[in-house]
Write a protein that holds these residues in place. Sequence first.
Motif, PDB file in Angstrom:
ATOM      1  N   VAL A  99       0.829  -1.203   0.000  1.00 21.61           N
ATOM      2  CA  VAL A  99       0.000   0.000   0.000  1.00 21.61           C
ATOM      3  C   VAL A  99       0.864   1.252   0.000  1.00 21.61           C
ATOM      4  O   VAL A  99       0.455   2.306  -0.482  1.00 21.61           O
ATOM      5  N   SER A 120      -6.817   0.797  -1.848  1.00 24.01           N
ATOM      6  CA  SER A 120      -5.637   0.806  -0.975  1.00 24.01           C
ATOM      7  C   SER A 120      -5.993   0.345   0.435  1.00 24.01           C
ATOM      8  O   SER A 120      -7.168   0.324   0.800  1.00 24.01           O
ATOM      9  N   VAL A 121      -4.974   0.047   1.201  1.00 25.69           N
ATOM     10  CA  VAL A 121      -5.103  -0.354   2.608  1.00 25.69           C
ATOM     11  C   VAL A 121      -5.991  -1.590   2.740  1.00 25.69           C
ATOM     12  O   VAL A 121      -6.946  -1.640   3.519  1.00 25.69           O
ATOM     13  N   GLN A 167     -11.122  -3.294   3.014  1.00 22.83           N
ATOM     14  CA  GLN A 167     -10.305  -2.086   3.150  1.00 22.83           C
ATOM     15  C   GLN A 167     -10.412  -1.564   4.578  1.00 22.83           C
ATOM     16  O   GLN A 167     -11.512  -1.407   5.103  1.00 22.83           O
ATOM     17  N   GLU A 168      -9.259  -1.278   5.173  1.00 20.61           N
ATOM     18  CA  GLU A 168      -9.258  -0.789   6.551  1.00 20.61           C
ATOM     19  C   GLU A 168      -9.401   0.713   6.630  1.00 20.61           C
ATOM     20  O   GLU A 168      -8.763   1.443   5.880  1.00 20.61           O
ATOM     21  N   HIS A 169     -10.210   1.158   7.582  1.00 25.73           N
ATOM     22  CA  HIS A 169     -10.295   2.588   7.885  1.00 25.73           C
ATOM     23  C   HIS A 169      -9.875   2.788   9.334  1.00 25.73           C
ATOM     24  O   HIS A 169      -9.521   1.835  10.015  1.00 25.73           O
ATOM     25  N   SER A 179     -13.798  -1.300   8.991  1.00 20.63           N
ATOM     26  CA  SER A 179     -13.329  -1.706   7.668  1.00 20.63           C
ATOM     27  C   SER A 179     -14.517  -1.771   6.723  1.00 20.63           C
ATOM     28  O   SER A 179     -15.669  -1.826   7.155  1.00 20.63           O
ATOM     29  N   GLN A 218      -2.111  -3.729   2.731  1.00 22.44           N
ATOM     30  CA  GLN A 218      -1.605  -3.300   4.034  1.00 22.44           C
ATOM     31  C   GLN A 218      -1.050  -4.504   4.793  1.00 22.44           C
ATOM     32  O   GLN A 218       0.044  -4.461   5.336  1.00 22.44           O
ATOM     33  N   SER A 242      -5.349   9.452   5.186  1.00 20.67           N
ATOM     34  CA  SER A 242      -6.162   8.360   5.709  1.00 20.67           C
ATOM     35  C   SER A 242      -6.235   7.279   4.642  1.00 20.67           C
ATOM     36  O   SER A 242      -5.657   7.413   3.573  1.00 20.67           O
ATOM     37  N   SER A 243      -6.987   6.213   4.909  1.00 22.20           N
ATOM     38  CA  SER A 243      -7.184   5.177   3.890  1.00 22.20           C
ATOM     39  C   SER A 243      -7.816   5.794   2.649  1.00 22.20           C
ATOM     40  O   SER A 243      -7.429   5.498   1.521  1.00 22.20           O
ATOM     41  N   SER A 294      -4.800   3.034  12.113  1.00 29.78           N
ATOM     42  CA  SER A 294      -5.848   2.083  11.751  1.00 29.78           C
ATOM     43  C   SER A 294      -6.392   1.348  12.969  1.00 29.78           C
ATOM     44  O   SER A 294      -7.225   0.464  12.853  1.00 29.78           O
TER      45      SER A 294
END
Lengths: 254, 327
Positions: free
Chosen positions: A118, A142-143, A158-160, A165, A179, B99-100, B258
């Motif tokens: 990422v 991404s992520v 996807q992670e936030h 997520s 990630q 951020s993501s 995260s």
Amino acid sequence: MHIVVPLRQSPDLVEELQINAEATDIDRQAAKLGISEWDEQALEEALCLKDGSGAKVTVVTAEGGQAEELLFTALAKGADRALKLAGDFSAPMDNHRLARALADAIGRLGANLVLTGVQSVEDLDGQVAVLLAAMLGWPHVSVVTRVELAGETAQVKQEHSGGVSAELEVRLPAVIGVQAARRTPRYAPVSKVRQAQKSAKLERLAVATDGRSGLRVRRVFKPEAAAQAEMIQGTPEEIAAKLVAILSERGLSR
Amino acid sequence: MPAGVYVVVEHLNGQIAELSFELLSAGRQLADARAGKLYALVLGAGGEASGVAGACGAADAALCVDHAALAGFAPEAHIVQLAALLKERPPAVTLVSNSSKGMDLAPALAVALGVAVVTNVAGLAVEGAKIVATSRLYGGKIAVEAEVEGGAAVLSLLAGAFPADKGKSGKPVAVETVSPCPQLDNARVAFKRLERPEAADIDISKQEVLVSVGRGIQDKENLALVQELAEALGAALCASRPLVDMGWMPKSRQVGKSGASVKPKVYLAVGISGAPEHVQGMKDAATIIAINSDPKAPIFDVAHYGVAADLFEVVPALTEKLRALRG
């Protein structure tokens, strides 16, 4: 299903980095290079997909430095094919150039899915995964911490922030910025890497490297901290005693 | 006409993300330095965008777009819409968070607009028509000062680098609704659902004392050392990201970008170097104590008290002293 995994070398941050004499880059001769940690995660996720559904995995990296070691290690872990990309990679901290080279390589190799880290520790002009997708005209996410293949699409997680997520469905071909893989990256024993060095062949592909970030690096330096911790010195015993005193002041060592 | 500054505002459940207030703060400063206007860009679905846009008082105007494809976050839809909106306006500076969402947006938007992108930005200056951005790279250990020619760029700002308070304003703001672009109907990335974190045994964001462990612990077996320290101190144990990725600690104990943001009375960081992603989640702790063998680790820039020594010597000594006190 053909998965291409671009790998990059990046400096080990455990070693202290030095700045070059012109203050335009880190001192790359002195830095200890290894596979970028996020790329190692991307390779693991690709190999998990291969284990599960028989996808073919090709690894590519810019030649020079530890490139061959990176590629042989990836082959020892289970990648099917490995290529060194040849071109002008002399400009430091220019991800546009690297992304352009990867876009050229992927255009010629063909791929349904690109999995790569990422980010890297030296992203000044955007992350390579997204730049690459934008240059290819492919969708990207991404992520990502999990990729599942389902026909012409991939389901990705996807992670936030804050532990939240999102589940997304992406039409292939696509670029995914990984990630973390679903499991801890596998380890390739030295004997298997040596075996790969003897039996496997690395291919070499000349690629276009005319991408440009449009930035001019004026100065690279070690930042001065705005504030510094009060440093506690002494023997371990003395340090422990001082820490206990600090904790006691806050009512925490009863 | 001076070029504007555009801020991409992130929101969840009708609330603006703290990071977006940092962007509005940086954007206000930049817009004033260039005698230009500051615009907040708010995308969403089901009418939520206009509500959120009304809370962007630091901006001169808010532009909002409402469309079903902009629900949750599907990168492609947001990029296509933002590019369509910005292409119709004079070249400008666009600010996003790292951020993501920002990671997907910044480079793609820059390529779509044909402008430069600078990531991990912690400082900004204006020199005539040039923008000078200072990024923190290599885990925050090295700063890179880069110059962007011309007045247009996409900049992705590091969390915590600009004061959020200055981005908060109760001032009313003119909200303009922009029609969604037609390409939104053919997006190749579809948002399915959000997953909330699983309930954990403890909520680390509610603990008064935390012992946090990082890569410096070297081996899973060594976690017993910090577990014992946490017990002696009556603290909960948490960790930086690498330990969670290696499966040594559960996700519910992760502090940082995260993971969780924590504000305990005391945060004792053991073997944590202090990468920006980690610092983002713990910088507001009342007292931060860091133990790390590298005296130049960035964790010492945010800690109040620092110990540059071998954690394998200091931690057992500290545990023993705390145990003796507790009797």
